[in-house]
Design a protein around this motif. Structure first.
Motif, mmCIF file in Angstrom:
data_model
loop_
_atom_site.group_PDB
_atom_site.id
_atom_site.type_symbol
_atom_site.label_atom_id
_atom_site.label_comp_id
_atom_site.label_asym_id
_atom_site.label_seq_id
_atom_site.Cartn_x
_atom_site.Cartn_y
_atom_site.Cartn_z
ATOM 1 N N ARG A 60 87.736 137.982 3.369
ATOM 2 C CA ARG A 60 87.185 137.433 2.126
ATOM 3 C C ARG A 60 86.127 136.369 2.415
ATOM 4 O O ARG A 60 85.131 136.265 1.695
ATOM 5 N N LYS A 98 93.247 130.511 -4.273
ATOM 6 C CA LYS A 98 92.990 130.988 -5.631
ATOM 7 C C LYS A 98 91.490 131.093 -5.892
ATOM 8 O O LYS A 98 91.015 132.082 -6.459
ATOM 9 N N ARG A 99 90.729 130.082 -5.452
ATOM 10 C CA ARG A 99 89.286 130.102 -5.652
ATOM 11 C C ARG A 99 88.634 131.227 -4.842
ATOM 12 O O ARG A 99 87.735 131.922 -5.319
ATOM 13 N N LYS A 129 90.023 134.059 -3.785
ATOM 14 C CA LYS A 129 90.368 135.358 -4.355
ATOM 15 C C LYS A 129 89.549 135.661 -5.603
ATOM 16 O O LYS A 129 89.169 136.809 -5.842
ATOM 17 N N ALA A 130 89.284 134.625 -6.408
ATOM 18 C CA ALA A 130 88.534 134.824 -7.647
ATOM 19 C C ALA A 130 87.088 135.231 -7.379
ATOM 20 O O ALA A 130 86.448 135.868 -8.228
ATOM 21 N N MET A 131 86.574 134.898 -6.200
ATOM 22 C CA MET A 131 85.172 135.170 -5.875
ATOM 23 C C MET A 131 84.972 136.428 -5.044
ATOM 24 O O MET A 131 83.831 136.799 -4.745
ATOM 25 N N THR A 132 86.070 137.097 -4.659
ATOM 26 C CA THR A 132 85.964 138.231 -3.742
ATOM 27 C C THR A 132 86.800 139.404 -4.235
ATOM 28 O O THR A 132 87.563 139.285 -5.186
ATOM 29 N N HIS A 133 86.644 140.551 -3.563
ATOM 30 C CA HIS A 133 87.446 141.724 -3.903
ATOM 31 C C HIS A 133 88.488 141.976 -2.823
ATOM 32 O O HIS A 133 88.392 141.448 -1.710
ATOM 33 N N GLU A 134 89.465 142.763 -3.163
ATOM 34 C CA GLU A 134 90.531 143.120 -2.219
ATOM 35 C C GLU A 134 89.914 143.890 -1.049
ATOM 36 O O GLU A 134 89.326 144.952 -1.224
ATOM 37 N N ARG A 191 82.792 123.621 -3.085
ATOM 38 C CA ARG A 191 83.436 123.692 -4.394
ATOM 39 C C ARG A 191 84.171 122.414 -4.780
ATOM 40 O O ARG A 191 85.019 122.417 -5.668
#
Length: 275
Positions: free
Chosen positions: A85, A129-130, A132-137, A115
């Protein structure tokens, strides 16, 4: 004298009424009754309420530090995902390796600082959390972009003799002798236009410092098994991982490993390329 006696009587009556907290009715001089007057006697048996109570002291409301999920020294699949990520948002360019090293720590610090998060270099719940919110699996080959994936079970044709057992499914090469795995390395194959051939072959030529005459590219530690296709070291694979591909050869990115393999493999050893 009469008026004095009446005054004393009235005073006594008033004292009695105050003591009993009763209602006293008085009369005018003409004998008419007035409205009743109620006299309340305060009860001092209980203390009066505090008119200015002290405010209660509120407990500390300071938020607890977020839980650290992964930090330097940790290893495993989850660390690979953090690294994959971070690569997606251009904070990490190496790996994923599955090892939370100094490069990963530095990348996390950069991501946190950008950030407004504390620059700890540790992946805590807020940082995760931040991210994951900005990336894909990430997919399997993003997690294992630079190799390191587990090998699948060897093909049945690899269980006897001396064999380079090459799996297209797990993208691995097992060097096997009489069913025992001696070494496992990550490999990549040809592209759609120049696929690596599948089947059972044998090593017919070894060339330590080979250079392709067709593509004018170096092929160190080449072990040819089918026409111009060979198992060999690839500097491009070492630099870019599975982001690239070969012209049909089986590329190895670990130079030390293929140097060792090249020293062990003999001309005539079997090669099995399978799914």
């Amino acid at each position: 004298m009469r008026s004095t006696g009446m005054g004393r009587s009235f005073a006594a009556l008033l004292v009695l009424a105050m003591a009993c907290a009763c209602t006293v009715q008085t009369a005018d001089r003409d004998g008419k009754r007035r409205l009743p007057v109620r006299i309340e006697v305060p009860d001092h048996s209980t203390p009066p309420a505090d008119d200015d109570p002290k405010p209660s002291v509120a407990p500390s409301t300071r938020a607890a530090a977020p839980t650290v999920l992964w930090s330097r020294g940790d290893t495993g699949r989850d660390v690979r995902e953090v690294q994959a990520r971070l690569r997606q948002v251009a904070w990490l360019y190496d790996g994923p390796t599955g090892s939370y090293d100094d490069l990963t720590e530095r990348a996390v610090k950069g991501f946190q600082g950008k950030r407004g998060l504390p620059r700890t270099g540790k992946t805590d719940t807020v940082t995760w959390k931040r991210l994951k919110a900005m990336t894909h699996e990430p997919g399997k080959w993003e997690l294992y972009l630079m190799g390191g994936q587990p090998a699948d079970a060897p093909d049945a044709r690899c269980l006897t003799g001396r064999v380079l057992c090459i799996s297209k499914n797990s993208r691995t090469l097992r060097w096997m002798i009489d069913g025992r795995t001696v070494m496992t390395v990550s490999v990549r194959f040809g592209s759609v236009g120049t696929p690596t051939r599948e089947g059972v072959f044998s090593v017919y030529w070894k060339s330590r410092h080979h250079v392709s005459t067709l593509y004018d590219s170096p092929m160190p530690y080449a072990m040819f098994f089918s026409g111009g296709q060979a198992v060999h070291y690839s500097a491009d694979f070492a630099a870019h991982g599975y982001a690239g591909g070969s012209h049909g050869c089986v590329n190895v990115r670990d130079e030390a490993a293929i140097a060792d393999l090249f020293a062990q493999v003999r001309t005539g050893d079997k090669v099995v390329v399978h799914w």
